[in-house]
Design a protein around this motif. Structure first.
Motif, PDB file in Angstrom:
ATOM      1  N   LYS A  46      34.885  -8.487  22.623  1.00 49.63           N
ATOM      2  CA  LYS A  46      35.778  -8.934  24.077  1.00 49.63           C
ATOM      3  C   LYS A  46      34.842 -10.581  23.237  1.00 49.63           C
ATOM      4  N   ALA A  47      35.821 -10.932  24.083  1.00 44.46           N
ATOM      5  CA  ALA A  47      35.487 -13.155  23.990  1.00 44.46           C
ATOM      6  C   ALA A  47      35.524 -13.285  24.610  1.00 44.46           C
ATOM      7  N   SER A  48      34.719 -15.182  24.369  1.00 48.31           N
ATOM      8  CA  SER A  48      34.510 -16.293  25.716  1.00 48.31           C
ATOM      9  C   SER A  48      35.252 -16.903  24.798  1.00 48.31           C
ATOM     10  N   ILE A  49      36.388 -18.232  25.357  1.00 48.41           N
ATOM     11  CA  ILE A  49      36.326 -19.833  25.077  1.00 48.41           C
ATOM     12  C   ILE A  49      35.364 -20.466  25.806  1.00 48.41           C
ATOM     13  N   LYS A  50      34.568 -21.322  25.137  1.00 46.86           N
ATOM     14  CA  LYS A  50      34.769 -22.929  25.521  1.00 46.86           C
ATOM     15  C   LYS A  50      35.862 -23.785  25.616  1.00 46.86           C
ATOM     16  N   CYS A  51      35.979 -25.175  25.898  1.00 44.71           N
ATOM     17  CA  CYS A  51      37.229 -25.852  25.585  1.00 44.71           C
ATOM     18  C   CYS A  51      36.346 -26.927  26.052  1.00 44.71           C
TER      19      CYS A  51
ATOM     20  N   ARG B 188      34.505  -5.244  15.486  1.00 41.66           N
ATOM     21  CA  ARG B 188      34.595  -5.305  16.556  1.00 41.66           C
ATOM     22  C   ARG B 188      33.045  -5.125  17.554  1.00 41.66           C
ATOM     23  N   CYS B 189      33.307  -7.108  17.613  1.00 44.70           N
ATOM     24  CA  CYS B 189      30.968  -7.581  18.031  1.00 44.70           C
ATOM     25  C   CYS B 189      32.119  -8.421  19.326  1.00 44.70           C
ATOM     26  N   PRO B 190      31.475  -8.870  19.699  1.00 46.68           N
ATOM     27  CA  PRO B 190      31.761 -10.173  20.690  1.00 46.68           C
ATOM     28  C   PRO B 190      31.650 -11.186  20.394  1.00 46.68           C
ATOM     29  N   SER B 191      32.521 -12.261  20.884  1.00 48.76           N
ATOM     30  CA  SER B 191      32.819 -13.150  20.207  1.00 48.76           C
ATOM     31  C   SER B 191      32.190 -14.701  20.949  1.00 48.76           C
ATOM     32  N   LEU B 192      32.257 -15.503  20.835  1.00 47.18           N
ATOM     33  CA  LEU B 192      32.272 -17.018  21.547  1.00 47.18           C
ATOM     34  C   LEU B 192      32.647 -18.037  20.543  1.00 47.18           C
ATOM     35  N   MET B 193      33.359 -18.942  21.120  1.00 47.75           N
ATOM     36  CA  MET B 193      35.044 -19.325  20.930  1.00 47.75           C
ATOM     37  C   MET B 193      33.889 -21.276  21.494  1.00 47.75           C
TER      38      MET B 193
ATOM     39  N   ASN C 254      43.411 -21.396  18.445  1.00 42.70           N
ATOM     40  CA  ASN C 254      42.123 -20.444  19.387  1.00 42.70           C
ATOM     41  C   ASN C 254      42.539 -19.300  20.427  1.00 42.70           C
ATOM     42  N   ARG C 255      43.281 -19.926  21.185  1.00 47.96           N
ATOM     43  CA  ARG C 255      43.289 -18.712  22.295  1.00 47.96           C
ATOM     44  C   ARG C 255      44.469 -18.198  21.701  1.00 47.96           C
ATOM     45  N   LYS C 256      45.331 -17.778  21.136  1.00 41.54           N
ATOM     46  CA  LYS C 256      46.167 -17.137  20.223  1.00 41.54           C
ATOM     47  C   LYS C 256      44.903 -15.711  19.563  1.00 41.54           C
ATOM     48  N   VAL C 257      44.231 -16.302  18.824  1.00 40.91           N
ATOM     49  CA  VAL C 257      43.382 -15.747  17.714  1.00 40.91           C
ATOM     50  C   VAL C 257      42.858 -15.063  19.338  1.00 40.91           C
TER      51      VAL C 257
ATOM     52  N   ILE D  71      27.167  -6.253  11.924  1.00 42.74           N
ATOM     53  CA  ILE D  71      27.437  -7.035  11.988  1.00 42.74           C
ATOM     54  C   ILE D  71      27.971  -7.105  13.892  1.00 42.74           C
ATOM     55  N   LYS D  72      26.828  -7.722  14.203  1.00 41.32           N
ATOM     56  CA  LYS D  72      26.080  -7.537  15.889  1.00 41.32           C
ATOM     57  C   LYS D  72      26.682  -8.398  17.072  1.00 41.32           C
ATOM     58  N   GLY D  73      27.394  -9.935  16.647  1.00 37.53           N
ATOM     59  CA  GLY D  73      28.233 -11.127  17.001  1.00 37.53           C
ATOM     60  C   GLY D  73      28.464 -12.338  16.356  1.00 37.53           C
ATOM     61  N   GLN D  74      29.690 -12.654  17.086  1.00 36.56           N
ATOM     62  CA  GLN D  74      30.383 -13.572  16.375  1.00 36.56           C
ATOM     63  C   GLN D  74      30.690 -14.952  16.952  1.00 36.56           C
ATOM     64  N   VAL D  75      31.043 -16.241  16.415  1.00 35.50           N
ATOM     65  CA  VAL D  75      30.619 -17.595  17.311  1.00 35.50           C
ATOM     66  C   VAL D  75      31.173 -18.984  16.070  1.00 35.50           C
ATOM     67  N   TRP D  76      32.509 -18.775  16.551  1.00 35.18           N
ATOM     68  CA  TRP D  76      33.322 -19.794  15.496  1.00 35.18           C
ATOM     69  C   TRP D  76      33.463 -21.195  16.833  1.00 35.18           C
ATOM     70  N   ASP D  77      33.647 -22.071  15.696  1.00 35.81           N
ATOM     71  CA  ASP D  77      32.892 -23.332  16.741  1.00 35.81           C
ATOM     72  C   ASP D  77      34.688 -24.269  15.812  1.00 35.81           C
ATOM     73  N   SER D  78      35.519 -25.054  16.484  1.00 37.85           N
ATOM     74  CA  SER D  78      36.516 -25.304  15.863  1.00 37.85           C
ATOM     75  C   SER D  78      37.237 -25.296  14.154  1.00 37.85           C
ATOM     76  N   ALA D  79      37.774 -23.681  15.012  1.00 38.46           N
ATOM     77  CA  ALA D  79      38.247 -22.795  13.547  1.00 38.46           C
ATOM     78  C   ALA D  79      39.919 -23.144  13.540  1.00 38.46           C
TER      79      ALA D  79
END
Length: 362
Positions: free
Chosen positions: A318-323, A286-291, A305-308, A221-229
């Motif tokens: 490495k995590a980033s978020i767009k709200c 352990r790979c970059p995440s975008l929320m 989601n910010r707690k996660v 697994i190279k990356g992850q994206v979470w939408d409205s988790a």
């Protein structure tokens, strides 16, 4: 009937040590679950059809969209102005796993191991759909990723499978891990989950950590994206919203029932939800995440989601978020399309995916 069922279950909760009452409540719950599934079925027209493994009989069944709504087509861009149509076909790996590809390969598999007879020559997006996700909605994301040079494997979960995890979501998670373990996937995997998909990936993590041999899956697994988790605490809000989006009265009744379900069936359901959400928070891949989240979303809340995100960052992810201030649950792709796609392309470009070059956005 739904209101009556909730009242009777409430009576059972006031007598938790009465075996007869509890048993009656259990039978009543099963009857209500059948009604629940019927409501979900009526409310989910257009979903990918379930095809049993026995029907697959050792091969992935092609579900050509021409049979129902016409073929899915997409455009592949090149330096010329000509547009080349590419037909996307859907193949059933199991009744909950569906494979999207524009390749001419007639994909087949071993029905026991889920290993594909021909291994993938492109990276894979493992997409965890939201409850009641329609084929029309999933198709948009499949088109996007296929144009970007990925294959797509979509994981669907029914309301019944969510409510009864031992016979439901955990069986689906076992198939997901089996597919990831037994296929080479040399170009890597990107996770893209929506809403309850976060819980579903948590169940997969439970399976991975239960067996040492499964941990090799995480390296793919190279990356992850979470939408409205959605956090497990929001199940009473999220499930009624997904199943009955236009009926507030039945939403309230179903919300009350699910609350009772969580209290009454601690061993059968709630403890499994808690285990999944704990490992989702504390043992991430352990790979970059975008929320993607919204301040106005009552299901996949910004706070949860910010707690996660904070938990993941504490272990080196490495995590980033767009709200956004206002955006519907699992609707950010449509409400803020250009910004969503720009952020997603930038995220994909930052991942360690060999030879990946982002294409022009849809």
């Amino acid at each position: 009937m739904l209101h009556l069922s909730c009242r009777l279950v409430t009576q059972g909760l006031t007598k938790p040590n009465n075996f007869t009452v509890r048993n009656q409540c259990f039978k009543l719950q099963l009857n209500l679950a059948r009604q629940f599934s019927g409501i979900a079925h009526l409310g989910g027209q257009g979903r990918l059809r379930d095809i049993s493994d026995s029907a697959a009989a050792g091969s992935i069944i092609s579900m050509d969209h021409h049979q129902r709504h016409g073929p899915i087509t997409m455009t592949t861009r090149s330096s010329s102005s000509k547009v080349a149509p590419a037909k996307i076909k859907t193949y059933s790996v199991t009744k909950n796993l569906h494979f999207y590809s524009s390749s001419r390969t007639n994909w087949s598999k071993d029905s026991q191991t889920l290993r594909l007879d021909e291994q993938l020559d492109k990276p894979l997006v493992l997409m965890f759909a939201w409850l009641q996700a329609t084929e029309k909605h999933i198709k948009k994301f499949a088109e996007f990723y296929i144009e970007q040079g990925f294959h797509v494997l979509v994981v669907h979960l029914s309301p019944w499978q969510l409510m009864w995890p031992v016979q439901g979501s955990q069986v689906v998670a076992g198939d997901v891990v089996k597919f990831l373990r037994n296929n080479d996937l040399e170009r890597g995997v990107v996770l893209h989950g929506f809403s309850v998909g976060g819980y579903m990936w948590g169940e997969c993590l439970v399976k991975i950590h239960e067996d040492e041999s499964n941990k090799l899956v995480l390296d793919k697994i190279k990356g992850q994206v979470w939408d409205s988790a959605a956090d497990i605490t929001e199940i009473p809000v999220g499930v009624p919203y997904a199943v009955l989006p236009k009926n507030p009265m039945l939403q309230r009744a179903l919300r009350g029932y699910i609350t009772y379900h969580l209290k009454l069936f601690q061993e059968e359901a709630t403890q499994h939800y808690e285990k999944s959400t704990n490992i989702y928070h504390s043992e991430p891949v352990r790979c970059p995440s975008l929320m993607f989240v919204s301040k106005s979303d009552p299901v996949g809340t910004e706070e949860a989601n910010r707690k996660v995100m904070a938990s993941w960052e504490s272990v080196g992810v490495k995590a980033s978020i767009k709200c956004w201030d206002r955006s519907p649950h699992v609707g950010h792709f449509y409400k803020h399309h250009d910004e969503y796609v720009d952020l997603l392309l930038a995220h994909l470009s930052s991942l360690n995916i060999a030879d990946y070059i982002p294409k022009a956005k849809l």
